[in-house]
Design an enzyme around this catalytic site. Structure first.
Site, PDB file in Angstrom:
ATOM      1  N   GLY A 197       0.815  -1.472  -0.025  1.00 25.34           N
ATOM      2  CA  GLY A 197      -0.198  -0.352  -0.042  1.00 25.34           C
ATOM      3  C   GLY A 197       0.469   1.514  -0.355  1.00 25.34           C
ATOM      4  O   GLY A 197       2.214   1.306  -0.152  1.00 25.34           O
TER       5      GLY A 197
ATOM      6  N   HIS B 104      -2.598   7.525   6.436  1.00 21.59           N
ATOM      7  CA  HIS B 104      -2.211   8.637   6.117  1.00 21.59           C
ATOM      8  C   HIS B 104      -2.568   9.605   5.308  1.00 21.59           C
ATOM      9  O   HIS B 104      -2.084  10.731   5.566  1.00 21.59           O
ATOM     10  CB  HIS B 104      -0.862   7.153   4.796  1.00 21.59           C
TER      11      HIS B 104
ATOM     12  N   GLN C 178       2.916   9.561   0.873  1.00 18.68           N
ATOM     13  CA  GLN C 178       4.373   8.765   0.955  1.00 18.68           C
ATOM     14  C   GLN C 178       5.325   9.491  -0.169  1.00 18.68           C
ATOM     15  O   GLN C 178       6.264   9.042  -0.097  1.00 18.68           O
ATOM     16  CB  GLN C 178       4.150   7.512   1.147  1.00 18.68           C
TER      17      GLN C 178
ATOM     18  N   CYS D 296       5.981   0.001   7.449  1.00 15.75           N
ATOM     19  CA  CYS D 296       5.438   1.224   6.264  1.00 15.75           C
ATOM     20  C   CYS D 296       6.835   1.793   6.270  1.00 15.75           C
ATOM     21  O   CYS D 296       7.984   1.812   6.284  1.00 15.75           O
ATOM     22  CB  CYS D 296       5.253   2.127   7.011  1.00 15.75           C
ATOM     23  N   LEU D 297       6.334   1.767   4.281  1.00 13.46           N
ATOM     24  CA  LEU D 297       7.525   2.331   3.259  1.00 13.46           C
ATOM     25  C   LEU D 297       8.249   4.139   4.168  1.00 13.46           C
ATOM     26  O   LEU D 297       8.853   3.740   3.832  1.00 13.46           O
ATOM     27  CB  LEU D 297       7.119   2.556   2.372  1.00 13.46           C
TER      28      LEU D 297
ATOM     29  N   HIS E 167      -4.857   1.689   7.364  1.00 11.31           N
ATOM     30  CA  HIS E 167      -3.730   2.157   7.185  1.00 11.31           C
ATOM     31  C   HIS E 167      -3.567   2.888   6.347  1.00 11.31           C
ATOM     32  O   HIS E 167      -2.745   4.021   6.873  1.00 11.31           O
ATOM     33  CB  HIS E 167      -2.463   0.498   6.630  1.00 11.31           C
ATOM     34  N   GLU E 168      -3.807   2.690   5.323  1.00 11.33           N
ATOM     35  CA  GLU E 168      -3.441   4.213   4.538  1.00 11.33           C
ATOM     36  C   GLU E 168      -4.230   5.410   4.142  1.00 11.33           C
ATOM     37  O   GLU E 168      -3.735   6.581   3.905  1.00 11.33           O
ATOM     38  CB  GLU E 168      -3.432   3.187   2.724  1.00 11.33           C
TER      39      GLU E 168
END
Length: 175
Positions: free
Chosen positions: A46, A140, A51, A94-95, A136-137
């Protein structure tokens, strides 16, 4: 399509509540394609616009298992329209916080309303990993990181490590 640089925490763009997309045009579709390519390249399941440094309400997701046919989702202006009372706990990463993982408890099932890349209104019902990833996204694009669901002690420990890693990353790029 091209990959974009992934923003690492701590960075204020990751704490920004993103603005809705007013018009889904070729530029937005290109951003979504770039986000997908960036996510696959990382690799991740994701990715949200902050990000990659953008404060737009855009997310991409693909929770297909390795070896399975990709099942990319591109969501514009997603919002949770329903969530279950039942909870589930997943280890999240997380990235934007590479190498850091923690168990986070969220609703086990959700319904999410969004626009697809052609501007059509859609709704998706999800459970399991997809439900967790969607939440989660969406967090963000509301300026919330998974570490915000942790104790202050754990969160601050991770952020200190990330500050160090981010400084090292910048030094490595400069060299």
């Amino acid at each position: 399509m091209s990959t974009r640089d992934i923003v690492w925490a701590p960075d204020k763009v990751l704490k920004t509540k993103c603005t809705p997309v007013e018009n889904i045009d070729d530029e937005i579709r290109q951003i979504l394609d770039d986000m997908l390519e960036t996510m696959y390249d990382a690799p991740g399941i994701g990715l949200a616009a902050p990000q990659v440094g953008l404060t737009k309400r855009l997310i991409v997701i693909d929770v297909a298992a390795k070896g399975e046919e990709p099942q990319p989702l591109k969501l514009v202006n997603p919002e949770i329209s329903w969530s279950s009372d039942e909870l589930s706990t997943y280890e999240e990463g997380c990235l934007s916080l590479p190498g850091h993982y923690a168990e986070v408890t969220r609703p086990a099932e959700v319904k999410v309303r969004y626009l697809d890349e052609s501007g059509e209104e859609r709704e998706i019902a999800a459970d399991g990993l997809l439900a967790t990833c969607l939440q989660h996204e969406i967090d963000h694009i509301d300026g919330i990181l998974f570490i915000d669901h942790l104790s202050a002690l754990k969160r601050n420990m991770i952020l200190r490590k990330m500050t160090k890693a981010k400084k090292q990353r910048a030094e490595d790029k400069a060299a």
